[in-house]
Design a protein around this motif. Structure first.
Motif, PDB file in Angstrom:
ATOM      1  N   GLY A  35       1.218  99.798 104.829  1.00 58.27           N
ATOM      2  CA  GLY A  35       0.265 100.314 105.013  1.00 58.27           C
ATOM      3  C   GLY A  35      -0.778  99.181 104.096  1.00 58.27           C
ATOM      4  N   TRP A  36      -1.276 100.545 104.114  1.00 62.62           N
ATOM      5  CA  TRP A  36      -3.496  99.928 103.056  1.00 62.62           C
ATOM      6  C   TRP A  36      -3.937 101.110 103.125  1.00 62.62           C
ATOM      7  N   GLU A  46      -5.521 106.605  97.539  1.00 53.99           N
ATOM      8  CA  GLU A  46      -5.334 107.084  98.861  1.00 53.99           C
ATOM      9  C   GLU A  46      -4.858 106.373  99.607  1.00 53.99           C
ATOM     10  N   PHE A  47      -4.146 107.059 100.668  1.00 56.22           N
ATOM     11  CA  PHE A  47      -3.413 106.519 101.899  1.00 56.22           C
ATOM     12  C   PHE A  47      -4.904 106.353 103.102  1.00 56.22           C
ATOM     13  N   VAL A  48      -4.464 105.141 103.563  1.00 54.72           N
ATOM     14  CA  VAL A  48      -5.873 104.120 104.546  1.00 54.72           C
ATOM     15  C   VAL A  48      -4.922 104.656 105.854  1.00 54.72           C
ATOM     16  N   SER A  49      -4.170 103.786 105.734  1.00 55.61           N
ATOM     17  CA  SER A  49      -3.682 103.636 107.425  1.00 55.61           C
ATOM     18  C   SER A  49      -2.142 102.645 107.959  1.00 55.61           C
ATOM     19  N   ALA A  50      -0.902 102.558 108.051  1.00 57.61           N
ATOM     20  CA  ALA A  50      -0.060 101.730 108.531  1.00 57.61           C
ATOM     21  C   ALA A  50       0.759 102.130 109.438  1.00 57.61           C
ATOM     22  N   ILE A  51       1.393 101.068 109.929  1.00 61.20           N
ATOM     23  CA  ILE A  51       2.260 100.847 111.121  1.00 61.20           C
ATOM     24  C   ILE A  51       3.167 100.013 111.189  1.00 61.20           C
ATOM     25  N   ARG A  52       3.844  99.961 112.116  1.00 59.28           N
ATOM     26  CA  ARG A  52       5.396  99.571 110.817  1.00 59.28           C
ATOM     27  C   ARG A  52       5.036  98.598 112.304  1.00 59.28           C
ATOM     28  N   TRP A  53       6.293  97.299 111.541  1.00 57.74           N
ATOM     29  CA  TRP A  53       5.927  95.738 112.126  1.00 57.74           C
ATOM     30  C   TRP A  53       6.910  95.051 113.206  1.00 57.74           C
ATOM     31  N   THR A  54       7.315  95.844 113.714  1.00 55.65           N
ATOM     32  CA  THR A  54       7.716  95.894 114.940  1.00 55.65           C
ATOM     33  C   THR A  54       6.916  97.212 115.889  1.00 55.65           C
ATOM     34  N   GLY A  55       5.506  97.496 115.503  1.00 57.97           N
ATOM     35  CA  GLY A  55       4.774  97.838 116.434  1.00 57.97           C
ATOM     36  C   GLY A  55       4.905  99.863 116.454  1.00 57.97           C
ATOM     37  N   GLY A  56       4.537 100.521 118.140  1.00 62.52           N
ATOM     38  CA  GLY A  56       4.209 101.502 117.359  1.00 62.52           C
ATOM     39  C   GLY A  56       3.443 101.667 117.292  1.00 62.52           C
ATOM     40  N   ILE A  57       3.355 103.683 116.649  1.00 64.94           N
ATOM     41  CA  ILE A  57       2.335 104.392 117.109  1.00 64.94           C
ATOM     42  C   ILE A  57       1.482 104.250 115.254  1.00 64.94           C
ATOM     43  N   TYR A  94      -9.091  97.565  98.418  1.00 65.78           N
ATOM     44  CA  TYR A  94      -8.230  98.225  99.381  1.00 65.78           C
ATOM     45  C   TYR A  94      -7.241  96.916  98.241  1.00 65.78           C
ATOM     46  N   SER A  95      -5.741  97.987  98.598  1.00 68.69           N
ATOM     47  CA  SER A  95      -4.722  97.337  99.301  1.00 68.69           C
ATOM     48  C   SER A  95      -3.841  97.641 100.072  1.00 68.69           C
ATOM     49  N   CYS A  96      -2.611  96.594 100.363  1.00 75.07           N
ATOM     50  CA  CYS A  96      -2.212  96.653 101.318  1.00 75.07           C
ATOM     51  C   CYS A  96       0.133  96.530 100.693  1.00 75.07           C
ATOM     52  N   ALA A  97       0.549  97.347 101.276  1.00 75.20           N
ATOM     53  CA  ALA A  97       1.451  97.609 100.826  1.00 75.20           C
ATOM     54  C   ALA A  97       2.765  97.715 101.391  1.00 75.20           C
ATOM     55  N   ALA A  98       4.547  96.612 101.788  1.00 68.05           N
ATOM     56  CA  ALA A  98       4.477  96.934 102.214  1.00 68.05           C
ATOM     57  C   ALA A  98       6.651  97.865 101.991  1.00 68.05           C
ATOM     58  N   THR A  99       7.238  98.161 102.861  1.00 67.57           N
ATOM     59  CA  THR A  99       8.511  99.152 102.374  1.00 67.57           C
ATOM     60  C   THR A  99       9.235  99.201 103.415  1.00 67.57           C
ATOM     61  N   TYR A 100      10.371  99.421 103.474  1.00 70.96           N
ATOM     62  CA  TYR A 100      11.474  99.399 104.556  1.00 70.96           C
ATOM     63  C   TYR A 100      11.652 100.965 105.081  1.00 70.96           C
ATOM     64  N   ILE A 101      11.683 101.280 106.234  1.00 67.69           N
ATOM     65  CA  ILE A 101      11.672 102.447 106.160  1.00 67.69           C
ATOM     66  C   ILE A 101      12.688 102.313 107.713  1.00 67.69           C
ATOM     67  N   SER A 102      13.206 103.466 107.691  1.00 68.91           N
ATOM     68  CA  SER A 102      14.220 104.961 108.544  1.00 68.91           C
ATOM     69  C   SER A 102      14.174 105.661 109.274  1.00 68.91           C
ATOM     70  N   GLY A 103      13.072 105.877 108.772  1.00 69.87           N
ATOM     71  CA  GLY A 103      12.201 107.502 109.380  1.00 69.87           C
ATOM     72  C   GLY A 103      10.877 107.697 109.555  1.00 69.87           C
ATOM     73  N   THR A 104      10.488 108.499 108.798  1.00 74.44           N
ATOM     74  CA  THR A 104       9.284 109.129 109.666  1.00 74.44           C
ATOM     75  C   THR A 104       8.121 107.707 108.777  1.00 74.44           C
ATOM     76  N   PRO A 106       5.880 106.229 105.695  1.00 76.51           N
ATOM     77  CA  PRO A 106       5.414 107.119 104.793  1.00 76.51           C
ATOM     78  C   PRO A 106       4.416 106.629 104.638  1.00 76.51           C
ATOM     79  N   ARG A 107       3.232 107.750 103.826  1.00 76.61           N
ATOM     80  CA  ARG A 107       1.806 108.176 103.145  1.00 76.61           C
ATOM     81  C   ARG A 107       1.584 107.366 102.173  1.00 76.61           C
ATOM     82  N   LYS A 108       2.354 107.620 101.236  1.00 74.92           N
ATOM     83  CA  LYS A 108       2.430 108.286  99.923  1.00 74.92           C
ATOM     84  C   LYS A 108       2.216 106.623  99.387  1.00 74.92           C
ATOM     85  N   ALA A 109       2.091 105.977  98.021  1.00 73.55           N
ATOM     86  CA  ALA A 109       2.206 105.288  97.176  1.00 73.55           C
ATOM     87  C   ALA A 109       2.827 105.289  96.743  1.00 73.55           C
TER      88      ALA A 109
END
Length: 125
Positions: A35-36, A46-57, A94-104, A106-109
């Motif tokens: 995420g950015w 505040e949230f700017v944008s995010a993407i799954r590493w493997t792709g998608g919307i 502007y900062s980038c961040a990473a987290t493991y996800i299993s569902g929706t 994440p848009r919160k820091a």
């Protein structure tokens, strides 16, 4: 050890463009989201944008939708944020961040585990 390193910030006039880079290292990021976020002086991050590493919307904040584009380049382990039609109100760190996800997405820091040091973007009017 996960490392995220941002680059590409700078000073630009309103209406201009910048491309931020987030170089990721230290693990395999399959299953992760990148995420950015941004923090303007005196404001909350505040949230700017995010993407799954493997792709998608990709996901965007309403304030940057249709102006910013997030993308990733597997060969370089890098996520980009292309910022067009910049406005003075886009000025922030502007900062980038990473987290493991299993569902929706994440848009919160506080949902992100790893952070870069940030890069300053200043848009002059």
């Amino acid at each position: 050890q996960v490392q995220l390193v941002e680059s590409g910030g700078g000073l630009v006039q309103a209406g201009g463009s910048l491309r931020l880079s987030c170089a990721a290292s230290g693990r395999t990021f399959s299953g992760y989201a990148i995420g950015w976020f941004r923090r303007a002086p005196g404001k909350e991050r505040e949230f700017v944008s995010a993407i799954r590493w493997t792709g998608g919307i990709p996901y965007y904040a309403d304030s940057v939708n249709r102006r910013f584009t997030i993308s990733r380049e597997y060969a370089k382990n890098t996520v980009y944020l292309q910022m067009n039609s910049l406005k003075p109100e886009d000025t922030a760190v502007y900062s980038c961040a990473a987290t493991y996800i299993s569902g929706t997405m994440p848009r919160k820091a506080n949902e992100y585990d790893y952070w870069g040091q940030g890069t300053q973007v200043t848009v002059s009017s």
